[in-house]
Enzyme design. Sequence first.
Site: not given
Ligand code: 8IG
Length: 271
Positions: A38, A70, A92-94, A193, A212, A235
């Site tokens: 992303s 995506h 991508r497969t998560h 989290e 990922s 973030n």
């Molecule tokens: N685990 C996790 N995955 C994410 N992917 C993204 I964009 N932001 C985050 C995040 O804050 N935590």
Amino acid sequence: PDLDDPAVDPFAVARVAAEAIAERTGVERHDVALVLGSGWGGAADLLGETVAEVRAAELPGFTAPAVVGHGGTVRSVRVGDTGRHALVLGARTHHYEGKGVRRVAHGVRVAAATGASTLVLTNGCGGLEPDWTAGSPVLISDHINLTGTSPLEGATFVDLTDLYSARLRALARQVDPTLAEGVYVQFPGPHYETPAEVQMAKRMGGHLVGMSTALEAIAARHAGLEVLGISLVTNQAAGISPVPLSHEEVLAAGAEAAPRISHLLADIVAR
Ligand SMILES: Nc1nc2[nH]c(I)nc2c(=O)[nH]1
């Protein structure tokens, strides 16, 4: 050949997909592969001229993208005037999709089967360092795998020392000496989290949290690829800043950082 059938060899499926890519793109061998996470989508156009683009779902072992729009394609790009070809995996497969670790690792195995020797893994993630504001790219120096699983099956013992190539990180720093580095912690997801889990990751030595990359990197090392991992901090991880997570923040930060990180990636790959 069905990846979900335990009797099927996932590497055989990867070879069939690689042959299909060679046939559909007319490019017999690819040198470098990229997984664009992303925020990184814009890099593909800056890498060079797109030779061909194939819908991933039309290739063996790939599934339709979890999030419509995506990417979902595999692109062959002529890298600048280097004569090298890049395979851009937009699908991508998560791990959190629950489709099994074979599908998480499939793109990486296909990349190796097309002849690539280098893999660039990118992602969007949460940052644990207060001065890593949203939109910051960070080189991955190592990872902590909290998924509780592996992309590898059976007695496949693989050394993971220098998994995130020091050579490629030095090369990236030639392009941008200001690049920070950090340890990436892969959580299973799909939830973010809690603040307590972010503090746990911090105490364990993590700097980035995501869903990922770690499993893909292990599969890449096993497949003999040299790996460069780059995260886009979109973030601040939960609890790091007083303001709670918002998906809008994530999307806005990715869009805003896109031009800079796309040029960074294109410059690194061109070297
Ligand atoms: N685990 C996790 N995955 C994410 N992917 C993204 I964009 N932001 C985050 C995040 O804050 N935590």
